[in-house]
Design an enzyme around this catalytic site. Structure first.
Site, PDB file in Angstrom:
ATOM      1  N   HIS A 120      25.165 105.949  13.592  1.00 44.86           N
ATOM      2  CA  HIS A 120      24.071 106.912  15.126  1.00 44.86           C
ATOM      3  C   HIS A 120      23.540 108.079  14.109  1.00 44.86           C
ATOM      4  O   HIS A 120      23.919 108.602  12.687  1.00 44.86           O
ATOM      5  CB  HIS A 120      25.006 107.603  15.467  1.00 44.86           C
ATOM      6  CG  HIS A 120      25.724 106.554  16.545  1.00 44.86           C
ATOM      7  ND1 HIS A 120      25.062 105.311  17.723  1.00 44.86           N
ATOM      8  CD2 HIS A 120      27.080 106.402  16.406  1.00 44.86           C
ATOM      9  CE1 HIS A 120      26.054 105.070  17.924  1.00 44.86           C
ATOM     10  NE2 HIS A 120      27.745 105.431  16.967  1.00 44.86           N
ATOM     11  N   ARG A 164      38.960 105.153  21.798  1.00 45.84           N
ATOM     12  CA  ARG A 164      38.489 106.218  21.246  1.00 45.84           C
ATOM     13  C   ARG A 164      39.442 107.087  21.725  1.00 45.84           C
ATOM     14  O   ARG A 164      40.106 107.520  23.177  1.00 45.84           O
ATOM     15  CB  ARG A 164      37.192 106.632  22.263  1.00 45.84           C
ATOM     16  CG  ARG A 164      35.797 104.973  21.614  1.00 45.84           C
ATOM     17  CD  ARG A 164      34.902 105.911  22.524  1.00 45.84           C
ATOM     18  NE  ARG A 164      33.822 104.233  22.367  1.00 45.84           N
ATOM     19  CZ  ARG A 164      33.166 103.387  23.262  1.00 45.84           C
ATOM     20  NH1 ARG A 164      34.542 103.616  24.406  1.00 45.84           N
ATOM     21  NH2 ARG A 164      33.251 102.765  23.739  1.00 45.84           N
ATOM     22  N   CYS A 208      33.713  79.011   5.792  1.00 45.69           N
ATOM     23  CA  CYS A 208      32.907  79.555   6.696  1.00 45.69           C
ATOM     24  C   CYS A 208      32.337  80.903   5.678  1.00 45.69           C
ATOM     25  O   CYS A 208      31.058  81.297   6.032  1.00 45.69           O
ATOM     26  CB  CYS A 208      33.258  80.379   7.589  1.00 45.69           C
ATOM     27  SG  CYS A 208      34.386  79.105   8.727  1.00 45.69           S
ATOM     28  N   CYS A 246      35.339  79.594  12.148  1.00 42.42           N
ATOM     29  CA  CYS A 246      36.193  78.849  12.594  1.00 42.42           C
ATOM     30  C   CYS A 246      37.370  80.413  12.489  1.00 42.42           C
ATOM     31  O   CYS A 246      38.686  78.981  12.476  1.00 42.42           O
ATOM     32  CB  CYS A 246      36.684  78.134  11.263  1.00 42.42           C
ATOM     33  SG  CYS A 246      37.606  78.333  10.315  1.00 42.42           S
ATOM     34  N   CYS A 263      42.086  78.308   7.102  1.00 41.82           N
ATOM     35  CA  CYS A 263      42.347  79.208   5.463  1.00 41.82           C
ATOM     36  C   CYS A 263      43.091  80.178   6.170  1.00 41.82           C
ATOM     37  O   CYS A 263      43.738  80.475   5.292  1.00 41.82           O
ATOM     38  CB  CYS A 263      40.897  79.615   5.082  1.00 41.82           C
ATOM     39  SG  CYS A 263      40.248  80.940   6.338  1.00 41.82           S
TER      40      CYS A 263
HETATM   41  C1  LIG Z   1      34.560 100.431  21.483  1.00 39.66           C
HETATM   42  C2  LIG Z   1      34.524 101.941  20.196  1.00 39.66           C
HETATM   43  C3  LIG Z   1      33.217 101.300  19.371  1.00 39.66           C
HETATM   44  C4  LIG Z   1      33.007 102.627  18.406  1.00 39.66           C
HETATM   45  N1  LIG Z   1      31.706 102.724  17.902  1.00 39.66           N
HETATM   46  C5  LIG Z   1      31.397 103.569  17.133  1.00 39.66           C
HETATM   47  C6  LIG Z   1      30.140 103.522  16.261  1.00 39.66           C
HETATM   48  O1  LIG Z   1      29.318 102.750  16.846  1.00 39.66           O
HETATM   49  N2  LIG Z   1      29.804 104.834  15.020  1.00 39.66           N
HETATM   50  C7  LIG Z   1      30.749 105.696  14.950  1.00 39.66           C
HETATM   51  O2  LIG Z   1      30.112 106.435  14.258  1.00 39.66           O
HETATM   52  N3  LIG Z   1      32.013 105.600  15.798  1.00 39.66           N
HETATM   53  C8  LIG Z   1      31.823 104.821  16.724  1.00 39.66           C
HETATM   54  N4  LIG Z   1      33.234 104.414  17.263  1.00 39.66           N
HETATM   55  C9  LIG Z   1      34.012 105.737  16.772  1.00 39.66           C
HETATM   56  C10 LIG Z   1      35.459 105.151  15.977  1.00 39.66           C
HETATM   57  O3  LIG Z   1      35.813 104.038  16.016  1.00 39.66           O
HETATM   58  C11 LIG Z   1      36.311 106.955  15.668  1.00 39.66           C
HETATM   59  O4  LIG Z   1      35.770 107.507  15.861  1.00 39.66           O
HETATM   60  C12 LIG Z   1      37.047 105.927  14.274  1.00 39.66           C
HETATM   61  O5  LIG Z   1      37.224 105.103  13.947  1.00 39.66           O
HETATM   62  C13 LIG Z   1      38.883 107.306  13.951  1.00 39.66           C
HETATM   63  O6  LIG Z   1      38.993 107.066  13.489  1.00 39.66           O
HETATM   64  P1  LIG Z   1      40.373 107.995  13.314  1.00 39.66           P
HETATM   65  O7  LIG Z   1      41.127 107.628  11.384  1.00 39.66           O
HETATM   66  O8  LIG Z   1      40.535 109.204  13.912  1.00 39.66           O
HETATM   67  O9  LIG Z   1      41.828 107.468  14.287  1.00 39.66           O
HETATM   68  P2  LIG Z   1      42.154 106.106  13.510  1.00 39.66           P
HETATM   69  O10 LIG Z   1      41.346 104.603  13.229  1.00 39.66           O
HETATM   70  O11 LIG Z   1      42.638 105.314  15.290  1.00 39.66           O
HETATM   71  O12 LIG Z   1      43.170 106.279  12.807  1.00 39.66           O
HETATM   72  C14 LIG Z   1      44.646 106.667  13.365  1.00 39.66           C
HETATM   73  C15 LIG Z   1      45.962 106.036  12.490  1.00 39.66           C
HETATM   74  O13 LIG Z   1      46.753 107.306  12.500  1.00 39.66           O
HETATM   75  C16 LIG Z   1      47.754 106.919  12.383  1.00 39.66           C
HETATM   76  N5  LIG Z   1      48.860 106.791  13.547  1.00 39.66           N
HETATM   77  C17 LIG Z   1      49.401 107.559  14.722  1.00 39.66           C
HETATM   78  N6  LIG Z   1      50.144 107.699  15.328  1.00 39.66           N
HETATM   79  C18 LIG Z   1      51.503 108.155  13.905  1.00 39.66           C
HETATM   80  C19 LIG Z   1      52.166 107.977  13.342  1.00 39.66           C
HETATM   81  N7  LIG Z   1      53.028 108.919  14.214  1.00 39.66           N
HETATM   82  N8  LIG Z   1      51.945 108.324  12.156  1.00 39.66           N
HETATM   83  C20 LIG Z   1      51.849 107.973  10.997  1.00 39.66           C
HETATM   84  N9  LIG Z   1      50.322 107.184  11.287  1.00 39.66           N
HETATM   85  C21 LIG Z   1      50.007 107.157  12.895  1.00 39.66           C
HETATM   86  C22 LIG Z   1      47.424 105.172  13.592  1.00 39.66           C
HETATM   87  O14 LIG Z   1      48.252 103.931  12.602  1.00 39.66           O
HETATM   88  C23 LIG Z   1      46.078 105.355  12.942  1.00 39.66           C
HETATM   89  O15 LIG Z   1      45.641 104.041  11.791  1.00 39.66           O
HETATM   90  C24 LIG Z   1      33.895 103.878  18.475  1.00 39.66           C
HETATM   91  C25 LIG Z   1      35.026 103.984  18.643  1.00 39.66           C
HETATM   92  C26 LIG Z   1      35.565 101.950  20.146  1.00 39.66           C
HETATM   93  C27 LIG Z   1      36.611 102.734  20.719  1.00 39.66           C
END
Ligand SMILES: Cc1cc2nc3c(=O)[nH]c(=O)nc-3n(C[C@H](O)[C@H](O)[C@H](O)COP(=O)(O)OP(=O)(O)OC[C@H]3O[C@@H](n4cnc5c(N)ncnc54)[C@H](O)[C@@H]3O)c2cc1C
Ligand SMILES: Cc1cc2nc3c(=O)[nH]c(=O)nc-3n(C[C@H](O)[C@H](O)[C@H](O)COP(=O)(O)OP(=O)(O)OC[C@H]3O[C@@H](n4cnc5c(N)ncnc54)[C@H](O)[C@@H]3O)c2cc1C
Lengths: 482, 416
Positions: A51, A311, A405, A440, A445
């Site tokens: 964005h 989120r 694919c 697919c 695969c």
């Molecule tokens: C439907 C949807 C659409 C979205 N669309 C967009 C978009 O178009 N553009 C955009 O910029 N953002 C978008 N977002 C937001 C974006 O996906 C998130 O902001 C981002 O992925 C967050 O990343 P993160 O690393 O903070 O969290 P996560 O990817 O959840 O990473 C956190 C990690 O911590 C690990 N963890 C948790 N507890 C523990 C523990 N106790 N020990 C070790 N590891 C642990 C988990 O396994 C996980 O891998 C969207 C979100 C959603 C849900």
């Protein structure tokens, strides 16, 4: 006990971006990730939209980091060899009420400092994107909006961080944290690790991790969203990102073109339980209706997959990111509440976190030999026939097509397994190479990928998981001695 | 990169590709087959049940046995077989690019036969909501794990879809000692052959639930249950009828789709009703010299029909290669169809001699007859009988009718 200066909990895009940023400095850093793969939390389940930054409320951290992050992406994608498509976007208005909203959004964008925003109407809309609904009257056009593959970005961050010495512990859920010896002792299945500083980037579980460290300071709720993936031939193609007039909670149903050329539709927004990655009928219907309204030629029968993610929303934090030191536990830092646009903001979040850490006394001295660039893995499908031939002459594994694919070869899959940190699961291979991501969906695969994984990792087929613990694909040999 | 020339290049080495190659070769053409798997035989290799060849060989064979007969015949010819070779591209001027462990090859063909088969519909396409866990797989993939890989993909199954593949898999799983909790079918009638309902379900005590579908997948990491619901006449789930069926695997047998990516690259036009190419009575597509047959053209239930159709495609391709075009003595007749007839193959007839037309009906019809019209003139009314969507039907239009047809005919089904 292994000693680190700093441990990052969570290997999503946030944790990996921070790891990569900190790998510039003379620190011993480790990332602990619960899942067997990088980016297997919310990072794998979102739209991948970069964005441009008119949407967040002015003055918030989100507004600042979204804009900065978006503008960092073009350069970053060159350094780290991931795909970034600057598609531009339009928020579409159909009537005068919508126009009033677009004007407000436009002013908000200016206030946030978003460059080159334009309010447009009529013909111009269709010049920019002829596939827009003919009912469209007004639009807010933002040329800087882009698309990435969010897990590709997270993986690129992680590989670059690893190349600069960051250690990744996968399949390593943190189950306990205690303060000891001027730092923390963190328990993972492998044993105990010691670190002076902790960064909590655990997504929807960041509050749980904080509690493990004895800091009950904030609560996270999960705002669930469904998404749809369509076939590359689905009535619309190469679409500029189209947004509707947003709702209170989200940006509404957005139609966009993934960097791999599939049309994506996202996302609904409902509060659900953490880790609820189920798809919901209501959500899917809502998405189809919203998508067709913006791009009527989109054929919902060409949906090849639905998926969903959560989120992480920090309660009572006005929908903003929650990036700050703990008030209760010294040397514990939160990079939490990274809801949308967490992907767009991630590069800026990382820089912001480094600055914050420095401010709180974490010694950040630059390394002499920092590798700023990462070489992207080979994408066989993108090579010319001559290049393909040359590659096969060097390594015949590139002559074995595994996924028809998406045109993925055994060479690419073996490479994905042996990169650091490498793929370990069916879904990990899928996200890194696209094998099984096409129409697919692995029907032809999956078994081939399974046996390549087992062979390369020296384990039995039943040890190979789809992704998390307990997600095996096959259970045992049917008959012995065959 | 190496270049080679052939009269006819056949893409896909299943029963369709093998039959096309053999018949083109018999016509004197220099032929190549390109198959991405390590063996010829296509999907037949994993269909280890019997039920193949009743029409063509007047004998009941297993899939691999049926395939082997063609593999053996091919071995006695000079047809060049490229195995473990995937076709990556096809151009309108019939250059076929393939890759294998030896590199990239461009085969310059005078004519091309498309015989790539089909793929299975997936969970995503039918949009089953619910958890995203392991244990949801298509019947063909399960069949591969069991019959080829000797791997056990689950212990307790729910099967969605009562087509022949679903039924045959229900029996196969039972024979391998796995439990099949039930077969669920959204339509009010079964989609498979009667003999398969009897032999694969009834004989094994497996219940078949009609007008019922899976409405949710349940399970965090691996399936632990599925929710099924009854559906109304519009096939919408009826709230309040949900039942949770414990299982660790959901097997999908919900339809096949011709695998036509390559055709699009070559500019071949697709019939939205079949998802296969639009062809004429020579099985030629809109791109001159590109032919299509077998499951990539339209989904067949019997391999025997695939073989017969593909022999025609191979012969046409050889003739095209030899003469540079196919004879066009007649103005073409466009073939249209109306519901409840779902589609016809071909959609265009360029001969006045005789032309077989293959079709399927969209719903079971009792005591219906085929009507062939040209404008308002009724050219043919067949004897009434019953029709089922699961069975591919055909009717051959004789010279007398084709001569009267003008430039368009319409086929319909009407109650007697
Ligand atoms: C439907 C949807 C659409 C979205 N669309 C967009 C978009 O178009 N553009 C955009 O910029 N953002 C978008 N977002 C937001 C974006 O996906 C998130 O902001 C981002 O992925 C967050 O990343 P993160 O690393 O903070 O969290 P996560 O990817 O959840 O990473 C956190 C990690 O911590 C690990 N963890 C948790 N507890 C523990 C523990 N106790 N020990 C070790 N590891 C642990 C988990 O396994 C996980 O891998 C969207 C979100 C959603 C849900
Ligand atoms: C589970 C199941 C049970 C069946 N049971 C019966 C039965 O009991 N009796 C009966 O008569 N029929 C049965 N059939 C139907 C019959 O098997 C099929 O109709 C027949 O195999 C179709 O033949 P085909 O050659 O068109 O396709 P396929 O057999 O699918 O062959 C297509 C070939 O093309 C290759 N290919 C595809 N793309 C490329 C590419 N780009 N490059 C190179 N090669 C490519 C594929 O690898 C494959 O080998 C069954 C089918 C299934 C799936």
């Amino acid at each position: 006990m292994q000693q680190y200066d700093l441990i990052i909990i969570g290997g999503g895009i946030t944790g990996c971006a921070v790891a990569r940023e900190l790998s510039r400095y003379r620190l011993r850093v480790a990332v602990l990730e619960a899942m067997p793969e990088i980016g297997a939390g919310t990072t794998k389940a979102n739209g991948g939209l970069v964005h441009s930054g008119y949407d967040p409320k002015p003055g918030t951290l989100k507004a600042l980091l979204n804009l900065k992050g978006c503008l960092m992406y073009p350069m970053l994608s060159r350094d780290l060899g991931f795909r970034f498509h600057k598609t531009g976007s339009m928020v579409i208005g159909f009537n005068e009420d919508d126009l009033a909203y677009l004007e407000k959004l436009y002013r908000q964008g200016l206030e946030n400092g978003v460059p080159n925003l334009e309010l447009i109407r009529g013909k111009r809309i269709f010049e920019l994107e002829p596939q827009t609904s003919p009912d469209a009257k007004y639009a807010l056009y933002s040329p800087h909006t882009g698309m990435v593959d969010p897990f590709e970005v997270a993986i690129a961050f992680s590989e670059n961080a690893a190349a600069n010495g960051v250690e990744f512990h996968l399949s390593s859920p943190v189950s306990a944290i205690r303060e000891e010896d001027n730092g923390f002792v963190v328990t993972i299945p492998e044993g105990e690790l010691h670190a002076t500083y902790l960064v909590d980037a655990a997504g929807v579980h960041a509050d749980d991790v904080a509690r493990l460290a004895g800091a009950d300071e904030f609560n996270i709720i999960a705002r669930h969203g469904d998404l749809l993936v369509l076939d590359k031939h689905c009535g619309v193609q190469n679409l500029m990102t189209l947004y509707p007039i947003p709702s209170k909670e989200t940006k509404g149903v957005v139609v966009m073109n993934s960097v791999s050329g599939n049309t994506l539709v996202g996302s609904s927004a409902e509060i659900k339980e953490k880790d609820d990655n189920a798809s919901y009928q209501e959500g899917i219907q809502q998405l189809i209706a919203g998508a067709v309204k913006l791009a009527p030629n989109l054929n919902p029968r060409k949906i090849i997959r639905t998926f969903a993610g959560c989120r992480a929303v920090v309660e009572n934090n006005h929908n903003d990111f929650y990036i700050r030191p703990s008030k209760k536990v010294p040397n514990l830092f939160y990079v939490a509440g990274i809801q949308s646009p967490g992907v767009a903001s991630s590069p800026a979040i990382a820089a912001y976190v480094a600055q914050m850490l420095r401010g709180y006394g974490v010694p950040l001295e630059e390394k002499e030999h920092y590798v700023a660039e990462r070489k992207a893995p080979v994408d066989f499908s993108e090579l010319s026939p001559t290049e393909k031939d040359r590659l096969i002459q060097k390594n015949p594994a590139y002559g074995k097509l595994v996924c028809s694919c998406e045109c993925v070869t055994e060479g690419e899959i073996v490479d994905a397994i042996h990169r650091v940190p490498g793929a370990r699961t069916i879904d990990g291979i899928k996200r890194r190479t696209r094998a099984g991501m096409g129409r697919c969906q692995g029907g032809f695969c999956q078994h081939k990928v399974l046996f390549i994984l087992a062979r390369e990792l020296h384990c039995r087929p039943e040890d190979i998981l789809m992704e998390g613990k307990g997600s095996q694909i096959v259970f045992s040999k049917l008959k012995e001695g065959r | 990169m190496k270049q080679l020339s052939f009269d006819v290049v056949v893409i896909g080495g299943g029963p369709a590709g093998m039959a096309a190659a053999l018949s083109a070769q018999e016509q004197g053409a220099k032929v190549a087959i390109v198959e991405r798997n390590a063996q010829l035989g296509g999907i037949l290799l994993q269909c280890i049940h019997s039920g193949f060849g009743l029409k063509y060989f007047k004998q009941e064979l297993t899939g691999p046995e049926y395939a082997q007969r063609f593999i053996d015949r091919l071995a006695k010819t000079d047809v060049q077989v490229f195995l473990s070779s995937a076709v990556l591209n096809l151009t309108p001027d019939k250059k076929v690019t393939l890759s294998n462990e030896n590199g990239v090859f461009v085969l310059d063909a005078k004519a091309v036969v498309l015989a790539m088969g089909c793929r299975e519909r997936t969970r995503g396409e039918i949009k089953i909501p619910g958890d995203r866990c392991a244990g949801v797989l298509t019947a063909g993939l399960a069949q591969h794990y069991i019959n080829i890989d000797n791997e056990c993909p689950g212990h307790r199954f729910v099967i969605l879809g009562s087509g022949d593949i679903g039924l045959i898999m229900a029996r196969r799983l039972s024979l391998e000692g796995m439990k099949v909790a039930g077969v669920y079918e959204i339509m009010p009638y079964p989609n498979g052959l009667y003999r398969n309902i009897k032999n694969c379900l009834e004989d094994f005590g497996i219940p078949l639930h009609l007008s019922t579908t899976v409405t949710r997948v349940i399970g965090k990491r691996r399936v632990t249950a599925v929710e099924v619901s009854r559906v109304d006449e519009k096939l919408h789930p009826i709230p309040g009828t949900e039942k949770v069926i414990p299982c660790d695997t959901l097997l999908l047998s919900v339809g096949l789709i011709p695998e036509n990516e390559l055709c699009l690259k070559a500019g071949v036009k697709i019939n939205p009703r079949t998802n296969g190419a639009l062809v004429d009575n020579d099985l030629q597509t809109n791109v001159p010299g590109i032919f299509s047959c077998g499951n990539v053209l339209h989904v067949h239930d019997l391999a025997d029909n695939v073989t017969a159709e593909s022999e025609r495609a191979g012969a046409s391709a050889a003739r095209f290669a030899r003469e540079g075009k196919l004879p066009a003595e007649w103005t073409p007749i466009t073939v249209k169809c109306e519901m409840p007839m779902g589609y016809t193959v071909p959609t265009c007839i360029r001969t006045r001699k005789r032309a077989p037309i293959f079709f399927r009906v969209r719903r079971p019809l009792e005591n219906y007859r085929i009507k062939v019209q040209s404008g308002d003139d009724v050219l043919l009314l067949c004897k009434p009988r019953d029709y089922k969507p699961s069975i591919m039907e055909n009717i051959t239009l004789p010279e007398s009718i084709l001569k009267k047809a003008g430039n368009e005919i319409t086929l319909t089904m009407e109650p007697a």
